[in-house]
Design a protein around this motif. Sequence first.
Motif, PDB file in Angstrom:
ATOM      1  N   ASP A   1       0.830  -1.215   0.000  1.00 23.59           N
ATOM      2  CA  ASP A   1       0.000   0.000   0.000  1.00 23.59           C
ATOM      3  C   ASP A   1       0.860   1.258   0.000  1.00 23.59           C
ATOM      4  O   ASP A   1       0.414   2.329  -0.415  1.00 23.59           O
ATOM      5  CB  ASP A   1      -0.913   0.016   1.233  1.00 23.59           C
ATOM      6  CG  ASP A   1      -1.946  -1.084   1.155  1.00 23.59           C
ATOM      7  OD1 ASP A   1      -2.188  -1.560   0.031  1.00 23.59           O
ATOM      8  OD2 ASP A   1      -2.497  -1.465   2.205  1.00 23.59           O
TER       9      ASP A   1
ATOM     10  N   ASP B   1       1.200   2.400  -3.482  1.00 24.06           N
ATOM     11  CA  ASP B   1      -0.029   2.647  -4.237  1.00 24.06           C
ATOM     12  C   ASP B   1      -0.324   4.141  -4.406  1.00 24.06           C
ATOM     13  O   ASP B   1       0.151   4.971  -3.633  1.00 24.06           O
ATOM     14  CB  ASP B   1      -1.201   1.972  -3.530  1.00 24.06           C
ATOM     15  CG  ASP B   1      -2.200   1.439  -4.551  1.00 24.06           C
ATOM     16  OD1 ASP B   1      -2.072   1.808  -5.729  1.00 24.06           O
ATOM     17  OD2 ASP B   1      -3.093   0.673  -4.163  1.00 24.06           O
ATOM     18  N   GLY B   2      -1.105   4.455  -5.420  1.00 23.54           N
ATOM     19  CA  GLY B   2      -1.486   5.842  -5.683  1.00 23.54           C
ATOM     20  C   GLY B   2      -2.503   5.893  -6.804  1.00 23.54           C
ATOM     21  O   GLY B   2      -2.715   4.898  -7.513  1.00 23.54           O
TER      22      GLY B   2
ATOM     23  N   THR C   1       1.274   4.225 -11.616  1.00 25.96           N
ATOM     24  CA  THR C   1       1.471   3.638 -10.289  1.00 25.96           C
ATOM     25  C   THR C   1       0.611   2.388 -10.138  1.00 25.96           C
ATOM     26  O   THR C   1       1.084   1.362  -9.646  1.00 25.96           O
ATOM     27  CB  THR C   1       1.094   4.663  -9.196  1.00 25.96           C
ATOM     28  OG1 THR C   1       1.811   5.855  -9.455  1.00 25.96           O
ATOM     29  CG2 THR C   1       1.440   4.165  -7.817  1.00 25.96           C
TER      30      THR C   1
ATOM     31  N   ARG D   1       3.706  10.090 -12.708  1.00 24.04           N
ATOM     32  CA  ARG D   1       2.711   9.786 -11.672  1.00 24.04           C
ATOM     33  C   ARG D   1       2.425  11.029 -10.834  1.00 24.04           C
ATOM     34  O   ARG D   1       2.410  10.971  -9.597  1.00 24.04           O
ATOM     35  CB  ARG D   1       3.195   8.614 -10.806  1.00 24.04           C
ATOM     36  CG  ARG D   1       4.658   8.669 -10.455  1.00 24.04           C
ATOM     37  CD  ARG D   1       5.167   7.416  -9.795  1.00 24.04           C
ATOM     38  NE  ARG D   1       4.648   7.245  -8.466  1.00 24.04           N
ATOM     39  CZ  ARG D   1       5.303   6.654  -7.467  1.00 24.04           C
ATOM     40  NH1 ARG D   1       6.536   6.192  -7.671  1.00 24.04           N
ATOM     41  NH2 ARG D   1       4.774   6.507  -6.295  1.00 24.04           N
TER      42      ARG D   1
ATOM     43  N   ASP E   1      -0.240  12.512 -10.400  1.00 28.96           N
ATOM     44  CA  ASP E   1      -1.479  12.433  -9.627  1.00 28.96           C
ATOM     45  C   ASP E   1      -1.231  11.928  -8.205  1.00 28.96           C
ATOM     46  O   ASP E   1      -2.091  12.080  -7.336  1.00 28.96           O
ATOM     47  CB  ASP E   1      -2.467  11.490 -10.333  1.00 28.96           C
ATOM     48  CG  ASP E   1      -2.965  12.087 -11.638  1.00 28.96           C
ATOM     49  OD1 ASP E   1      -2.769  13.300 -11.826  1.00 28.96           O
ATOM     50  OD2 ASP E   1      -3.530  11.352 -12.462  1.00 28.96           O
ATOM     51  N   ASP E   2      -0.075  11.292  -8.016  1.00 27.01           N
ATOM     52  CA  ASP E   2       0.253  10.777  -6.677  1.00 27.01           C
ATOM     53  C   ASP E   2       0.798  11.858  -5.749  1.00 27.01           C
ATOM     54  O   ASP E   2       1.031  11.584  -4.568  1.00 27.01           O
ATOM     55  CB  ASP E   2       1.324   9.674  -6.782  1.00 27.01           C
ATOM     56  CG  ASP E   2       0.825   8.439  -7.482  1.00 27.01           C
ATOM     57  OD1 ASP E   2      -0.393   8.346  -7.672  1.00 27.01           O
ATOM     58  OD2 ASP E   2       1.646   7.574  -7.832  1.00 27.01           O
TER      59      ASP E   2
ATOM     60  N   ARG F   1      -0.668  12.490  -2.194  1.00 24.81           N
ATOM     61  CA  ARG F   1      -0.446  11.336  -1.315  1.00 24.81           C
ATOM     62  C   ARG F   1       1.027  11.248  -0.891  1.00 24.81           C
ATOM     63  O   ARG F   1       1.337  11.002   0.276  1.00 24.81           O
ATOM     64  CB  ARG F   1      -0.865  10.073  -2.080  1.00 24.81           C
ATOM     65  CG  ARG F   1      -0.874   8.821  -1.258  1.00 24.81           C
ATOM     66  CD  ARG F   1      -1.247   7.660  -2.166  1.00 24.81           C
ATOM     67  NE  ARG F   1      -0.783   6.401  -1.602  1.00 24.81           N
ATOM     68  CZ  ARG F   1      -1.561   5.583  -0.919  1.00 24.81           C
ATOM     69  NH1 ARG F   1      -2.801   5.875  -0.708  1.00 24.81           N
ATOM     70  NH2 ARG F   1      -1.076   4.451  -0.434  1.00 24.81           N
ATOM     71  N   LEU F   2       1.927  11.479  -1.836  1.00 26.86           N
ATOM     72  CA  LEU F   2       3.359  11.423  -1.530  1.00 26.86           C
ATOM     73  C   LEU F   2       3.750  12.550  -0.569  1.00 26.86           C
ATOM     74  O   LEU F   2       4.539  12.345   0.357  1.00 26.86           O
ATOM     75  CB  LEU F   2       4.184  11.516  -2.814  1.00 26.86           C
ATOM     76  CG  LEU F   2       4.075  10.315  -3.757  1.00 26.86           C
ATOM     77  CD1 LEU F   2       4.727  10.630  -5.091  1.00 26.86           C
ATOM     78  CD2 LEU F   2       4.735   9.090  -3.139  1.00 26.86           C
TER      79      LEU F   2
ATOM     80  N   ARG G   1       2.986  11.856   2.908  1.00 28.67           N
ATOM     81  CA  ARG G   1       3.903  10.893   3.508  1.00 28.67           C
ATOM     82  C   ARG G   1       5.231  11.553   3.871  1.00 28.67           C
ATOM     83  O   ARG G   1       5.838  11.224   4.889  1.00 28.67           O
ATOM     84  CB  ARG G   1       4.138   9.741   2.523  1.00 28.67           C
ATOM     85  CG  ARG G   1       4.551   8.472   3.205  1.00 28.67           C
ATOM     86  CD  ARG G   1       4.630   7.335   2.233  1.00 28.67           C
ATOM     87  NE  ARG G   1       3.340   7.019   1.645  1.00 28.67           N
ATOM     88  CZ  ARG G   1       3.174   6.608   0.395  1.00 28.67           C
ATOM     89  NH1 ARG G   1       4.197   6.484  -0.407  1.00 28.67           N
ATOM     90  NH2 ARG G   1       1.979   6.321  -0.058  1.00 28.67           N
TER      91      ARG G   1
END
Lengths: 444, 168
Positions: A157, A160-161, A166, A309, A311-312, A315-316, A319
């Motif tokens: 997980d 994931d993204g 991804t 990627r 669009d990630d 989320r990145l 993190r």
Amino acid sequence: MSTPPTPAGKGRPRGSGGFGWRAFFQLSATPVFVVGKGRRLRFANAAWEKLTGVSLSEALGMACSTKRTGTALQAALAPTPEAMAGRADRARRPAPPAKNGPPWWDITFAPLSGESGIFGVVGFVHVVGEPVPAAAKRVPASVAELRAARAAHFSLDLLDGPALATAHFVSQARLAAQVLAPLWLVGERGSGKETAARAIHHSGPHRERAFVALDCAGLQPYLIESALFGLGGVAASERVGTLYLKEPTALPRDLQQKLADHAAEHPQLRLACGSERTAASAVSDGALVPVFQTALSALELRVPPLRDRLDDLPRLAARVVPGRALDPAALAVLQTHKWPGNLRELADVLSDAAARAPDGPILREHLPLVMRVKADAPRTAPSKPLELDAILEAVEKRLIALALAKCNQNQTDAARLLGVFRGRLSRRIEALGLQPKKPEGGAP
Amino acid sequence: MTRVPALVILEADGWIARQLADLAAESAWLIRPTRTVDSALSLVRERRPCVLFVQVELAEDSTGPLRLIADLSRELPDVPSVAVSDVKLNDADRVQWAAALFDLGARLALFPPLTQPVLEDAASGLMAAAIRRTIGDAPGAKPSAPKPKPRRKPAEPVIDLADEELHE
């Protein structure tokens, strides 16, 4: 094991005045042993028996030498060349059966010389150093807890993204986690190859075993060889599940071959490699032995670069700087950047931005000036529209003209060359407005 | 502009720092010795090429350094850490501990006999890789393993026979 009774009459040479040397040594609390000229054990006292756990009757006649085929006890008792030459000497040996200390045996060798040379050596053993307590040697439960927490962090997980690239990569990684086939991860620098390999390991069948990562371009080959195949090397250990080699092309070819041979002999060990290029291209350059490509890159996974990627990014970012929101204007700037340094660059940029603004969301102003200026700058070359019909028409025109020129303007031959009927060629010539030329040296 | 590289050393007695002092002086690197896990973590968070040496106690009640290795490899995977133990172990225990240390994220696990050349080679190789990650390679450069540091042989005493003859 018991103290052997002192044999009556033995150990009392003629004219010794009744002195029993064996009984004398038996009383000693210091372990003592006697080795003959041929390095065979002739005597050992009770203290020696207690120390070694071997009775004299079993050990009598034992060859005390450092031959490879011998036991650790035989090696420990072997008189030094200096002692065999007739000079008193001292040596420190690991206490058998261990091959290294502590504890150690400090052995004093006292040669017994006669008129015809040396006929034996007496050895006195002193134990030095405390053995490492067993509790300290075992990997404690707290380390196992640390490891479990770490394994939970590196799940699939984590990779994931929402980006399409991804999702494609994660689905491949999930498949890779179900098998033990050797893995070759290709990706740009900083794209997260090692993290991906670790996540695959912690989701795989050998997740209880260790993940060992070695930086082949960051460690001298002898250090890598020692860590893998040296004393206490991890390569042959059943505790290791995945061996990850970062840039294996940096290794010398003999070590590459040794690793390939080892992997072939130990199928329980999964070999994963991370590189900026494919195994095939590394082999064709001569940077990699061919066996790596044929046997050790069964699964080749391409880790997508960050620019594929984007669009990630939210989320990145969550993190990298947990608990810090990303302003939409800042996100827009991040999405226009090309990210040549991939995740590493993103982590640097966001960490710096978070340091500039200790509280609140990360704003556009907190990002590097260069990125903001580039994001604001209008695109120098507006993208040209791609009109498929016009392009195809131009290509067709060019091909027909070429075929006619090759066939000296003979349409039948040109049609054959182009693989179409003559009628169709004539219609296309007319439709495209091509002007038929006169053939060279003849009528049209 | 890249800041000066640093060797951060978490240890109790200063032995590792002494072994690496010559290399750091030759290479113009900083040596940042520390005794606490928190200060080691704050030192490696500074934005500079960095290699962390951690003296690990292989015992139940001393997991601070091991936690540092684990946290570092998760938060700052580009900072390599070298676990150094001064406890002599037999083969089986050594494999067990080496595997555990690598699994926690150490780039290298060193056990006795610990020598200055080995520590220096580990530091120089990993630092070179850290610097490459920070400033990038030269265009077209191919990855290659670092070479061991050349060692100077101890000077052998010169026996001048002519001189001896003069004294006879």
